[in-house]
Design an enzyme around this catalytic site. Structure first.
Site, PDB file in Angstrom:
ATOM      1  N   ARG A  89       0.847  -1.194   0.000  1.00 30.05           N
ATOM      2  CA  ARG A  89       0.000   0.000   0.000  1.00 30.05           C
ATOM      3  C   ARG A  89       0.872   1.229   0.000  1.00 30.05           C
ATOM      4  O   ARG A  89       1.707   1.392   0.882  1.00 30.05           O
ATOM      5  CB  ARG A  89      -0.853  -0.004   1.275  1.00 30.05           C
ATOM      6  CG  ARG A  89      -2.259  -0.280   1.033  1.00 30.05           C
ATOM      7  CD  ARG A  89      -3.146  -0.231   2.230  1.00 30.05           C
ATOM      8  NE  ARG A  89      -2.695   0.411   3.439  1.00 30.05           N
ATOM      9  CZ  ARG A  89      -3.508   0.784   4.410  1.00 30.05           C
ATOM     10  NH1 ARG A  89      -4.806   0.607   4.271  1.00 30.05           N
ATOM     11  NH2 ARG A  89      -3.074   1.330   5.506  1.00 30.05           N
ATOM     12  N   THR A 135      -1.024   7.508  -0.809  1.00 24.79           N
ATOM     13  CA  THR A 135      -2.332   7.382  -1.480  1.00 24.79           C
ATOM     14  C   THR A 135      -3.164   6.228  -0.922  1.00 24.79           C
ATOM     15  O   THR A 135      -4.366   6.160  -1.167  1.00 24.79           O
ATOM     16  CB  THR A 135      -2.139   7.119  -2.985  1.00 24.79           C
ATOM     17  OG1 THR A 135      -1.510   5.831  -3.134  1.00 24.79           O
ATOM     18  CG2 THR A 135      -1.246   8.171  -3.635  1.00 24.79           C
ATOM     19  N   ASP A 195       0.452  -2.875  12.010  1.00 23.80           N
ATOM     20  CA  ASP A 195       0.923  -3.293  10.685  1.00 23.80           C
ATOM     21  C   ASP A 195       1.264  -4.790  10.745  1.00 23.80           C
ATOM     22  O   ASP A 195       2.228  -5.200  11.396  1.00 23.80           O
ATOM     23  CB  ASP A 195       2.167  -2.479  10.297  1.00 23.80           C
ATOM     24  CG  ASP A 195       2.592  -2.753   8.858  1.00 23.80           C
ATOM     25  OD1 ASP A 195       2.715  -1.802   8.083  1.00 23.80           O
ATOM     26  OD2 ASP A 195       2.807  -3.937   8.512  1.00 23.80           O
TER      27      ASP A 195
HETATM   28  C1  PRP Z   1      -1.170  -4.687   4.340  1.00 23.66           C
HETATM   29  C2  PRP Z   1      -1.984  -5.956   4.418  1.00 23.66           C
HETATM   30  C3  PRP Z   1      -2.810  -5.897   3.157  1.00 23.66           C
HETATM   31  C4  PRP Z   1      -3.061  -4.419   3.003  1.00 23.66           C
HETATM   32  C5  PRP Z   1      -4.443  -4.116   3.459  1.00 23.66           C
HETATM   33  O1  PRP Z   1      -0.104  -4.837   3.495  1.00 23.66           O
HETATM   34  O2  PRP Z   1      -1.199  -7.103   4.529  1.00 23.66           O
HETATM   35  O3  PRP Z   1      -2.165  -6.447   2.027  1.00 23.66           O
HETATM   36  O4  PRP Z   1      -2.128  -3.744   3.854  1.00 23.66           O
HETATM   37  O5  PRP Z   1      -4.771  -2.797   3.205  1.00 23.66           O
HETATM   38  P1  PRP Z   1      -5.887  -2.401   2.143  1.00 23.66           P
HETATM   39  O6  PRP Z   1      -7.066  -3.291   2.381  1.00 23.66           O
HETATM   40  O7  PRP Z   1      -6.165  -0.965   2.478  1.00 23.66           O
HETATM   41  O8  PRP Z   1      -5.322  -2.568   0.758  1.00 23.66           O
HETATM   42  P2  PRP Z   1       1.000  -3.673   3.325  1.00 23.66           P
HETATM   43  O9  PRP Z   1       0.644  -2.770   2.211  1.00 23.66           O
HETATM   44  O10 PRP Z   1       1.251  -3.044   4.657  1.00 23.66           O
HETATM   45  O11 PRP Z   1       2.265  -4.471   2.810  1.00 23.66           O
HETATM   46  P3  PRP Z   1       3.162  -5.537   3.574  1.00 23.66           P
HETATM   47  O12 PRP Z   1       2.295  -6.765   3.772  1.00 23.66           O
HETATM   48  O13 PRP Z   1       4.264  -5.759   2.617  1.00 23.66           O
HETATM   49  O14 PRP Z   1       3.607  -4.955   4.883  1.00 23.66           O
HETATM   50  N1  URA Z   2      -2.437  -2.966   6.802  1.00 27.54           N
HETATM   51  C1  URA Z   2      -2.085  -3.420   8.026  1.00 27.54           C
HETATM   52  O1  URA Z   2      -1.094  -4.172   8.166  1.00 27.54           O
HETATM   53  N2  URA Z   2      -2.812  -3.031   9.083  1.00 27.54           N
HETATM   54  C2  URA Z   2      -3.885  -2.230   8.961  1.00 27.54           C
HETATM   55  O2  URA Z   2      -4.526  -1.919   9.969  1.00 27.54           O
HETATM   56  C3  URA Z   2      -4.244  -1.773   7.665  1.00 27.54           C
HETATM   57  C4  URA Z   2      -3.502  -2.172   6.605  1.00 27.54           C
END
Ligand code: PRP
Ligand code: URA
Length: 212
Positions: free
Chosen positions: A107, A111, A203
């Site tokens: 993400r 944005t 996170d």
């Molecule tokens: C987190 C999570 C999802 C996403 C959810 O990943 O594991 O993939 O955010 O958010 P959304 O529903 O608003 O799209 P992140 O982007 O933090 O990446 P990572 O798993 O590499 O830490």
């Molecule tokens: N991604 C995460 O890992 N945690 C949240 O709460 C939202 C997005």
């Protein structure tokens, strides 16, 4: 248009207890990984309820029996990198014959939109029932995009399994992919200004891998 499927939300005490431990900010990465594995295994129990069975003949120490086994159904797990990897071990412990694909998305911190960086799925994905794994369904952007990529390459059916969801994410995913059954271990209250789930668990990727 296909009928929108009702999400499955788990109310089992074991799952709720383990998620409470995961939410605690004092829970370290090792315990967090163990808990996410256990919760995923418990969720698989329900997410595979519709697997077809077939009868075989086996010999018990006492007699010959007609016994039920899972029909040779082709399954694939697709964790969304990174955090989805935390759910893979539990899923494969329950269904060791399943193949695994990977979709890399993160993400954008400004944005909040998903940015794709990797996609490798089993070559015969078109013949497989797919279960997408990601612990967090926040805005829904990542799940919507990952499932779109899987649909482009084909799949017999798609389910989505997450540990914690926000109502906003459930709505977005159900609207974009009404044919995808969603399994949620806990449905939380809302998103905050940074699009994090409240109360959530922070996170998920950082908690699993000990980063940040
Ligand atoms: C987190 C999570 C999802 C996403 C959810 O990943 O594991 O993939 O955010 O958010 P959304 O529903 O608003 O799209 P992140 O982007 O933090 O990446 P990572 O798993 O590499 O830490
Ligand atoms: N991604 C995460 O890992 N945690 C949240 O709460 C939202 C997005």
């Amino acid at each position: 248009m296909s009928k929108e499927l009702q999400s499955v939300i788990f109310d089992h005490p074991l799952i709720q207890h383990k998620i409470s431990l995961m939410r605690d900010k004092n829970t370290g990465s090792k315990e967090f990984r163990e808990l996410i594995t256990e919760v995923t295994m418990l969720m698989c129990y329900e997410a595979t309820r519709d697997l077809p069975l077939t009868e075989v003949e086996i010999e018990t120490p006492v007699s010959v029996a007609r016994a039920k086994v899972i029909e040779g159904r082709k399954l694939a797990f697709v964790p969304i990198l990174r955090a989805g990897m935390g759910m893979l071990e539990g899923a494969l412990q329950m269904l060791p014959a399943a193949k695994t694909g990977h979709i890399g998305l993160y993400r954008d911190p400004e944005t909040h939109q998903p940015v794709e960086y990797y996609c490798k799925l089993p070559g015969d994905i078109g013949e497989r029932d797919v279960i997408v794994l990601d612990p967090m369904l926040a805005t829904g952007g990542s799940a919507v995009d990952a499932i779109r990529q899987i649909k482009i390459r084909g799949a017999r059916s798609i389910k989505f399994m997450c540990i914690i969801a926000a109502p906003e994410g459930v709505e977005a995913l159900s609207k974009a992919h009404p044919d995808v059954q969603i399994y949620i271990a806990a449905l939380d209250e809302c998103l905050n200004a940074n699009k994090y789930i409240v109360p959530g668990l922070g996170d998920a990727g950082d908690r699993i891998f000990g980063t940040k």
